[in-house]
Design an enzyme around this catalytic site. Structure first.
Site, short mmCIF file in Angstrom:
data_model
loop_
_atom_site.label_atom_id
_atom_site.label_comp_id
_atom_site.label_asym_id
_atom_site.label_seq_id
_atom_site.Cartn_x
_atom_site.Cartn_y
_atom_site.Cartn_z
N TYR A 1 0.83 -1.21 0.06
CA TYR A 1 -0.12 -0.05 0.11
C TYR A 1 0.90 1.26 0.09
O TYR A 1 1.62 1.24 0.97
CB TYR A 1 -0.87 0.02 1.28
CG TYR A 1 -2.04 -0.87 1.08
CD1 TYR A 1 -2.49 -1.75 0.13
CD2 TYR A 1 -2.80 -1.19 2.28
CE1 TYR A 1 -3.23 -2.68 0.37
CE2 TYR A 1 -3.93 -2.11 2.55
CZ TYR A 1 -4.00 -2.92 1.39
OH TYR A 1 -5.01 -3.77 1.43
N SER B 1 -6.04 -13.72 2.46
CA SER B 1 -7.30 -12.82 1.91
C SER B 1 -7.37 -12.95 0.41
O SER B 1 -6.30 -13.74 -0.11
CB SER B 1 -6.96 -11.68 2.37
OG SER B 1 -6.04 -10.96 1.38
N ASN B 2 -8.48 -12.82 -0.29
CA ASN B 2 -8.47 -13.24 -1.55
C ASN B 2 -8.28 -14.58 -1.90
O ASN B 2 -8.04 -14.98 -3.08
CB ASN B 2 -7.78 -12.26 -2.43
CG ASN B 2 -8.28 -10.65 -2.09
OD1 ASN B 2 -9.21 -10.65 -2.14
ND2 ASN B 2 -7.18 -10.19 -1.37
#
Length: 194
Positions: free
Chosen positions: A50, A145-146
């Site tokens: 990020y 995640s995902n």
């Protein structure tokens, strides 16, 4: 703010503050974080990618200025995405966590998630990385995640030659529809967020 048990193990606010756009906020990062805390949010979601790591660094600057808050918040970060590819190698996971800890200016993260599926992963490497991170105290909980159920199942496969080197876990469906993987090679649970 209501509290939830993440993975049935970790109490967190029912809403997490996603820090992906912390560098783009109209307000200062300090104001964004403090507003979240004022609203009862104590769960902060990061990823090493990020803002090219800058989002974690901004949060780390705030944390350094407010060290007494570390035990009052939950920090989750993610790893496994490199420029142009996904990488769940033990080496990359360990390096990514070290980078996140440095940027966040803390000695541990509460939750580490594998960000997106790596089709070339070796489950025993992931388990070895998780084991080392748990034993060193750098990560309390692990998950994904995902990932779809089949990808989670692959992470749970036993290694034929050395079952202790695999994640070797069982799945439990939580009331919010997320998955929990508990019982890694150590006693640390894994939480899979879908």
């Amino acid at each position: 703010m209501k509290q939830r048990m993440l993975g049935g193990q970790l109490p967190v606010s029912a809403i997490a503050m996603g820090c992906m756009r912390l560098t783009d906020a109209k307000e200062t990062p300090e104001r964004v974080i403090e507003t979240a805390l004022e609203l009862g949010i104590d769960f902060f979601d990061h990823a090493d990618i990020y803002g090219g790591g800058r989002c974690e660094a901004l949060f780390g600057d705030w944390l350094k200025a407010h060290p007494s808050m570390r035990d009052r918040i939950t920090i989750q970060t993610k790893c496994g995405i490199r420029k142009g590819c996904y990488d769940f190698s033990k080496k990359h996971i360990l390096e990514a966590v070290e980078g996140s800890l440095k940027r966040l200016q803390t000695d541990h993260v509460d939750v580490l998630l594998l960000h997106r599926p790596d089709t070339l992963m070796e489950p025993e490497e992931v388990a070895a990385a998780f084991d080392e991170l748990e034993q060193s105290g750098k990560v309390r909980y692990f998950g994904v995640s995902n990932h779809n159920p089949l990808q989670i199942e692959l992470l749970n496969e036993d290694d034929e030659h050395d079952p202790e080197k695999s994640i070797n876990a069982y799945n439990k469906v939580l009331d919010d529809g997320a998955q929990m993987i508990a019982g890694t090679t150590t006693t640390t649970p894994c939480i899979a967020v879908s």
